[in-house]
Design an enzyme around this catalytic site. Structure first.
Site, PDB file in Angstrom:
ATOM      1  CD  GLU A  99      -4.899 -27.157  -0.366  1.00 29.88           C
ATOM      2  OE1 GLU A  99      -5.938 -27.233   0.317  1.00 29.88           O
ATOM      3  OE2 GLU A  99      -3.772 -26.952   0.133  1.00 29.88           O
ATOM      4  CB  THR A 156      -5.551 -20.310   6.578  1.00 36.22           C
ATOM      5  OG1 THR A 156      -6.009 -21.615   6.952  1.00 36.22           O
ATOM      6  CG2 THR A 156      -6.223 -19.276   7.464  1.00 36.22           C
ATOM      7  CB  ALA A 163       3.119 -27.219   4.054  1.00 35.03           C
ATOM      8  N   GLY A 167      -7.191 -10.817  20.872  1.00 36.04           N
ATOM      9  CA  GLY A 167      -5.887 -10.870  20.247  1.00 36.04           C
ATOM     10  C   GLY A 167      -5.968 -10.232  18.875  1.00 36.04           C
ATOM     11  CG  ASP A 227      -0.048 -21.400  10.679  1.00 35.60           C
ATOM     12  OD1 ASP A 227       0.933 -20.650  10.541  1.00 35.60           O
ATOM     13  OD2 ASP A 227      -1.218 -21.019  10.491  1.00 35.60           O
ATOM     14  CG  HIS A 251      10.192  15.911   4.500  1.00 37.67           C
ATOM     15  ND1 HIS A 251       9.672  15.754   5.765  1.00 37.67           N
ATOM     16  CD2 HIS A 251       9.742  17.113   4.037  1.00 37.67           C
ATOM     17  CE1 HIS A 251       8.961  16.826   6.059  1.00 37.67           C
ATOM     18  NE2 HIS A 251       8.992  17.672   5.029  1.00 37.67           N
TER      19      HIS A 251
END
Length: 463
Positions: free
Chosen positions: A35, A42, A146, A185, A310, A442
């Site tokens: 990393e 993100t 990734a 968006g 992503d 409920h």
């Protein structure tokens, strides 16, 4: 540096990457994760988590200001609420730091080796990582890419100065008096609405004909009405042309131009794969547009190279990446797994929220299904009334021949929490009768799910 060898190398410690590494470690796979920045990717650092923290703070501040400005229906009166943005950002950063630490702790518990630095492929089994102390070479039997995604820039609107992405928007030092958001968006709507509640004069610029074009008009209508109530300006069929003195130059479909005043311009027009400097040119990977093409095992076109999250395209959702990461870890460990998800829930944290699972009516018909639809309004839901917001509805879409549920959608306050029930119903192959005969507590908003199913069956009780 001494070369590292391992069975599994994961590049990127976002939701997909760290989930993959942790699960692989649990299964006894010798795993290394690389990393370049903080763990969590993100989503944790500059996306899902901090944005939801900011949205909650904005909702709270707006409600307090509303109570101070006029008589509250709850009978609550307060005086002059104030916002200390530095404390708000500090609180948000504290949540992120706590979760960062949690990811590191879980990786350590799973005996995953963490290498901090930027990775670059030498070949399909070998990666060089530039660390603070030099270049570390790692060889692995299997590699998982990734690396996630990053915001898209627009020509003439390069990030910097007054032009910001969602990353910078979450760490502003002051609330902009005038904020223009390019792109209506879900990312733009979420952040723009939050800043409107924090006191900014917000204008949305959307090239298409309406806001949230990825959702059907019925779901979007309550969000559009709420924006009007908040005093937000929405320009549709309008494109950004470039910066202007003190603002942004835009042009409508007829070619007419105008300048919008803006202290900050938030560009939220989408995201692209984060592959800069990764050395993908050294590999022979099939692509689908800018994304890596994968099969039902998340395998790329190169043996032993997987891709998740992503970088593999839409939907760009953290929970999709996590599910893919877990799947790949188990495949590497020798288990038989394949991607067989019937649906992936999508949530838009606007005001009100939108949740979509499975097929909406138009898509179901387009796929050739003869359907029945049941819709239940929150205006007939006791829980919605007791919190003072009864706008929105729950909708169920099912096959008319078998009553098997094909999709569920909802718009309303806090409907994101219904996503699990919606997803479970589709994954379990539920029919309308299954949902309608399940006792729902409920008073809760979840009763809308039951009532919508009853409506589709022709015997709604409360409408």
């Amino acid at each position: 540096m001494k070369e590292i060898t391992c069975k599994l190398l994961v590049i990127g410690a976002g939701p997909g990457g760290y989930t993959c590494a942790i699960r692989a470690g649990q299964l006894g796979v010798d795993t290394v994760i690389v990393e370049a920045d903080k763990p969590g990717g993100t989503c944790l650092n500059v996306g899902c988590i901090p944005s939801k923290a900011l949205i909650h703070a904005a909702d709270t501040y707006h409600d307090l200001r509303h109570m101070a400005g006029q008589e509250s229906p709850f009978g609550i009166r307060i005086e002059n609420p104030e916002l200390d943005l530095a404390k708000t950002v500090g609180w948000k950063d504290g949540i992120v730091a706590r979760l960062n630490g949690g990811v590191l702790a879980r990786l350590a518990k799973a005996r995953v080796k963490i290498v901090h630095g930027k990775a670059r492929f030498r070949d399909g089994k070998t990666v060089d990582v530039v660390t603070e102390t030099g270049v570390q070479t790692i060889r692995a039997q299997a590699v998982v890419i990734a690396t996630g995604s990053q915001p898209v820039e627009l020509p003439g609107l390069v990030f910097g100065g007054p032009v910001i992405s969602s990353t910078e928007a979450l760490s502003l030092k002051a609330i902009p008096q005038n904020l223009v958001v390019i792109g209506a968006g879900y990312i733009g709507l979420e952040l723009g609405t939050a800043f409107a509640k924090l006191g900014s004069n917000v204008t949305f610029v959307e090239a298409q004909g309406r806001i949230l074009p990825q959702y059907d008009a019925d779901l979007v209508a309550p969000v559009a009405r709420r924006l009007t109530t908040l005093g937000v300006r929405v320009l549709t069929n309008v494109k950004a042309k470039g910066p202007s003195v003190g603002g942004l130059l835009v042009e409508d479909a007829q070619g007419a131009q105008q300048r919008l005043a803006a202290d900050k311009v938030l560009v939220a027009v989408g995201r692209r794969p984060h592959v800069d400097g990764l050395g993908l040119g050294e590999l022979d990977l099939d692509q689908a547009g800018p994304f890596l093409r994968i099969d039902e095992h998340c395998a790329t076109s190169m043996r032993g190279v997987f891709a998740i999250g992503d970088i593999t395209g839409e939907p760009m959702l953290a929970h999709r990446a996590m599910a893919q990461g877990e799947l790949v870890a188990e495949i590497v460990a020798g288990k038989r797994r394949a991607w067989d998800k019937r649906c992936i829930p999508a949530v838009c944290f606007t005001d009100p929220e939108i949740v979509v699972v499975g097929l909406p009516p138009d898509e179901a018909r387009a796929q050739g299904f003869d359907i029945r639809v049941g819709q239940f309004p929150f205006s007939a839901n006791g829980r919605a009334m007791t919190v003072g917001r009864d706008d929105g509805f729950v909708r169920v879409v099912a096959r008319s021949d078998s009553n098997v549920v094909l999709g569920m959608q909802a718009v309303g306050i806090a409907v994101s929490e219904l996503s699990a029930a919606f997803s479970l119903a589709i994954e379990m192959g539920a029919r309308l009768e299954d949902v309608a005969s399940t006792i729902h507590a409920h008073p809760t908003r979840s009763e809308g799910f039951q009532e919508a199913s009853m409506k589709a069956l022709g015997h709604a009780l409360h409408i």
